[in-house]
Write a protein that holds these residues in place. Structure first.
Motif, mmCIF file in Angstrom:
data_model
loop_
_atom_site.group_PDB
_atom_site.id
_atom_site.type_symbol
_atom_site.label_atom_id
_atom_site.label_comp_id
_atom_site.label_asym_id
_atom_site.label_seq_id
_atom_site.Cartn_x
_atom_site.Cartn_y
_atom_site.Cartn_z
ATOM 1 N N UNK A 374 0.819 -1.223 0.000
ATOM 2 C CA UNK A 374 0.000 0.000 0.000
ATOM 3 C C UNK A 374 0.846 1.265 0.000
ATOM 4 N N UNK A 375 2.030 1.199 0.606
ATOM 5 C CA UNK A 375 2.824 2.432 0.735
ATOM 6 C C UNK A 375 3.960 2.543 -0.282
ATOM 7 N N UNK A 376 4.299 1.440 -0.944
ATOM 8 C CA UNK A 376 5.402 1.502 -1.910
ATOM 9 C C UNK A 376 4.951 2.159 -3.206
ATOM 10 N N UNK A 377 5.752 3.107 -3.699
ATOM 11 C CA UNK A 377 5.503 3.700 -5.023
ATOM 12 C C UNK A 377 5.930 2.691 -6.087
ATOM 13 N N UNK A 378 5.357 2.796 -7.292
ATOM 14 C CA UNK A 378 5.720 1.810 -8.323
ATOM 15 C C UNK A 378 7.215 1.773 -8.630
ATOM 16 N N UNK A 379 7.912 2.905 -8.506
ATOM 17 C CA UNK A 379 9.341 2.896 -8.845
ATOM 18 C C UNK A 379 10.241 2.683 -7.633
ATOM 19 N N UNK A 380 9.654 2.314 -6.489
ATOM 20 C CA UNK A 380 10.464 2.053 -5.292
ATOM 21 C C UNK A 380 11.442 0.923 -5.572
ATOM 22 N N UNK A 381 12.642 1.029 -5.008
ATOM 23 C CA UNK A 381 13.594 -0.071 -5.120
ATOM 24 C C UNK A 381 13.479 -0.928 -3.859
ATOM 25 N N UNK A 382 13.198 -2.215 -4.037
ATOM 26 C CA UNK A 382 13.104 -3.126 -2.901
ATOM 27 C C UNK A 382 14.293 -4.088 -2.923
ATOM 28 N N UNK A 383 14.844 -4.321 -1.742
ATOM 29 C CA UNK A 383 16.087 -5.078 -1.606
ATOM 30 C C UNK A 383 15.853 -6.200 -0.593
ATOM 31 N N UNK A 400 6.884 -3.694 -10.772
ATOM 32 C CA UNK A 400 6.210 -3.382 -12.035
ATOM 33 C C UNK A 400 7.043 -2.487 -12.921
ATOM 34 N N UNK A 401 8.164 -2.050 -12.390
ATOM 35 C CA UNK A 401 9.085 -1.208 -13.155
ATOM 36 C C UNK A 401 10.400 -1.990 -13.231
ATOM 37 N N UNK A 402 10.969 -2.097 -14.444
ATOM 38 C CA UNK A 402 12.218 -2.860 -14.535
ATOM 39 C C UNK A 402 13.332 -2.220 -13.712
ATOM 40 N N UNK A 403 14.211 -3.057 -13.165
ATOM 41 C CA UNK A 403 15.362 -2.543 -12.427
ATOM 42 C C UNK A 403 15.009 -1.969 -11.070
#
Ligand SMILES: Cc1ncc(C[n+]2csc(CCOP(=O)(O)OP(=O)(O)O)c2C)c(N)n1
Ligand SMILES: [Mg+2]
Length: 547
Positions: A374-383, A400-403
């Motif tokens: 719910x809080x992550x933006x589509x371009x957030x980087x998750x590790x 949903x966004x490459x890279x």
């Protein structure tokens, strides 16, 4: 006339690094590498800016992991500078991860003086035999004026598919001496042309298959072939699954994007097309039962030797995938197959949605991901850095966004967390950067929160705190009926550790408190650790539990 440059070894090295587009160095101090700092620190005439940003860490593993994150995310070389001896040896797990992940990382090491080699200088050891097996190229530069060419050559090797890390060390007197050399150019990376017959055979096999599946991995992103992948999949109407940096190559809403129906797909497929990732343990070692296999790789060295694919085109992935997209012949209708997989995918999604909303006490990891989505933006980087907690991340988060997804890759090394976060923050000053960390994994790199705080690099760290090495404890119980060396301190306040270092954080024990805590974390603008107490009885369901 070729331009000449003059300076000490550090100046010559930095000029070659800058020519290759490298703008930052990750490091931990040591006298052997001072000239590299001196050159990085020098102001570039007319800009008022230092030649290179220096970002320093508390353990060399973080420097190499940070350089690897830059390399993975930006598809250009990442740089770590490590001092002689222990600095280099502390970086070896990072180098090895980069080697498994085909990440173009350059590690520059200090080295004891060559002129009195063998006399017992401080930290005198030959690094090359240690790093050679986990690099594409490892060398000592013995003459100051050879440094620029050595750096450019090493970077060219790192960037040439199949990509990977390289290592150079500079003896003390070589890096401190002054010399003149030709000004370096940017590395020129050769394009490997695939065999057109192999590519057209692959296209014919896909077109003739009744139930084809694509699995696309990290080299598709690294080779800048994401758009070509989508065109090929659309032209041939093939469902796409992804792993590693391939995740997000197709947006989750794309009619050919699948994630959860993988088992159904691999059971039912008559052709599996694996692109830009090895046929390793993550893919059942390339054994898909009766299905034929097409293995598309970015270099001939990446062809599998343990299985015999029907065809294995090797070369520039953009060229190969564009050629597949241009396939002109007839093709079978895959609509029924795609609809079957969509039904399986939707059913799995519904099951997952229930788990992600579950109101359990203690909290199960699935709920954390439900709130995070719910809080992550589509371009957030998750590790991901951990065991079971990260397996859940792979299942419940859908980039949903490459890279935008960084996992440790097939080497599976714990401890990437803070280094990868640092590299991601340096790459994207304004995006959300979120590390998903097991409490065990936290032990490897959490001290580098100090580096993040001091250098104003905010990231959010979500710890799945089950008080155990979960991915080891549960399998050991299953195997032996007991476990040893698998317990950690329960409910440890990792958030207080971060607060002590100048960051912020809180502990969450109730599912209803998760959402607001995550929101506070992302709003805080400082390194912030959300310490979530999770259910130690919850084990990630997997068929093979050895990791
Ligand atoms: C450097 C390193 N040491 C050990 C391992 C073996 N290992 C894999 S997963 C795991 C447990 C991780 O525990 P934690 O981070 O707490 O995550 P959990 O499984 O509890 O969610 C261990 C020890 C490894 N992969 N890498
Ligand atoms: Mg744990």
């Amino acid at each position: 006339m070729t331009e000449r440059i003059e300076g000490h070894g550090g100046v010559l090295a930095v000029s070659a690094l800058r020519a290759a587009g490298i703008t930052e160095m990750f490091t931990l101090s040591g006298g052997h590498v001072f000239p590299l700092y001196d050159a990085a620190h020098e102001t570039v005439p007319g800009t008022g800016e230092p030649a290179m940003r220096i970002i320093d860490v508390r353990h060399e593993q973080s420097a190499v992991f940070a350089a690897e994150a830059v390399a993975k995310l930006q598809r250009r070389p990442g740089l770590a500078v490590l001092t002689a001896g222990p600095g280099v040896t502390n970086g070896i797990s990072g180098l090895t991860s980069a080697y498994f992940n085909a990440s173009p990382v350059l590690v520059m090491g200090g080295r004891a003086p060559a002129f009195r080699w063998g006399s017992g200088s401080l930290q005198e050891m030959d690094h090359l035999p240690l790093v050679a097996p986990v690099t594409k190229h490892a060398a000592t530069v013995f003459a100051t004026d050879e440094i620029p060419a050595a750096v450019t050559g090493a970077l060219t090797t790192a960037l040439t598919p199949h990509r990977g890390p390289v290592f150079l060390d500079l003896p003390l007197e070589v890096v401190f001496s002054v010399a003149e050399a030709t000004a370096p150019d940017a590395p020129v990376v050769p394009v490997v042309e695939p065999d057109p017959d192999e590519v057209s055979k692959a296209a014919r096999l896909i077109a003739a298959a009744q139930r084809p599946v694509i699995i696309a991995g990290s080299d598709v992103y690294a080779g800048d072939a994401v758009a070509a992948l989508r065109e090929a999949a659309e032209a041939l109407q093939v469902p796409v699954f992804t792993n590693g940096m391939g995740r997000g190559a197709l947006p989750a809403q794309h009619p050919l994007a699948f994630a959860k129906a993988r088992r159904t797909a691999l059971r039912g497929a008559d052709l599996v097309v694996v692109i830009g990732t090895p046929l390793d343990f993550r893919l059942g070692f390339g054994d898909f039962g009766a299905a034929r296999v097409v293995h598309i790789v970015d270099a001939p060295s990446q062809r599998a030797t343990h299985v015999q694919p029907a065809v294995s085109p090797a070369g520039d992935l953009r060229l190969i995938l564009s050629a597949l997209a241009d396939h002109a012949g007839d093709r079978e209708d895959h609509a029924g197959w795609i609809a079957d997989l969509r039904a399986a995918e939707d059913a799995a999604k519904e099951r997952d949605a229930g788990e992600m909303a579950a109101e359990t006490d203690p909290i199960r990891p699935a709920r954390i991901y439900g709130e995070l989505r719910r809080v992550l933006a589509p371009d957030a980087v998750t590790i991901g850095d951990g065991g079971d907690f990260v397996s859940y991340a792979g299942r419940y988060l859908e980039p949903s966004v490459p890279g935008t997804w960084l996992d440790p890759g097939p080497y599976g090394c714990l401890g990437t967390g803070m280094g990868y976060a640092m590299g991601a923050r340096v790459t994207y000053p304004d995006r959300q950067i979120c590390v998903l960390m097991g409490d065990g994994a936290a032990g490897f790199s959490l001290m580098d929160v100090e580096s993040l705080v001091r250098q104003k690099l905010p990231v959010v760290i979500v710890v799945g705190n089950n008080g155990i090495w979960g991915l080891e404890k549960h399998p050991m119980q299953a195997m032996y009926g007991y476990d040893v060396a698998a317990d950690l301190q329960p409910e440890l306040r990792y958030d207080e550790v971060v607060r002590a270092m100048g960051g912020a954080g809180e502990t969450v024990g109730k599912a209803a408190d998760l959402g607001p805590a995550l929101q506070r974390a992302f709003d805080s603008g400082v390194p912030y650790l959300v310490n979530v107490l999770t259910d130690p009885g919850d084990a990630y369901p997997r068929s093979s539990n050895l990791a």
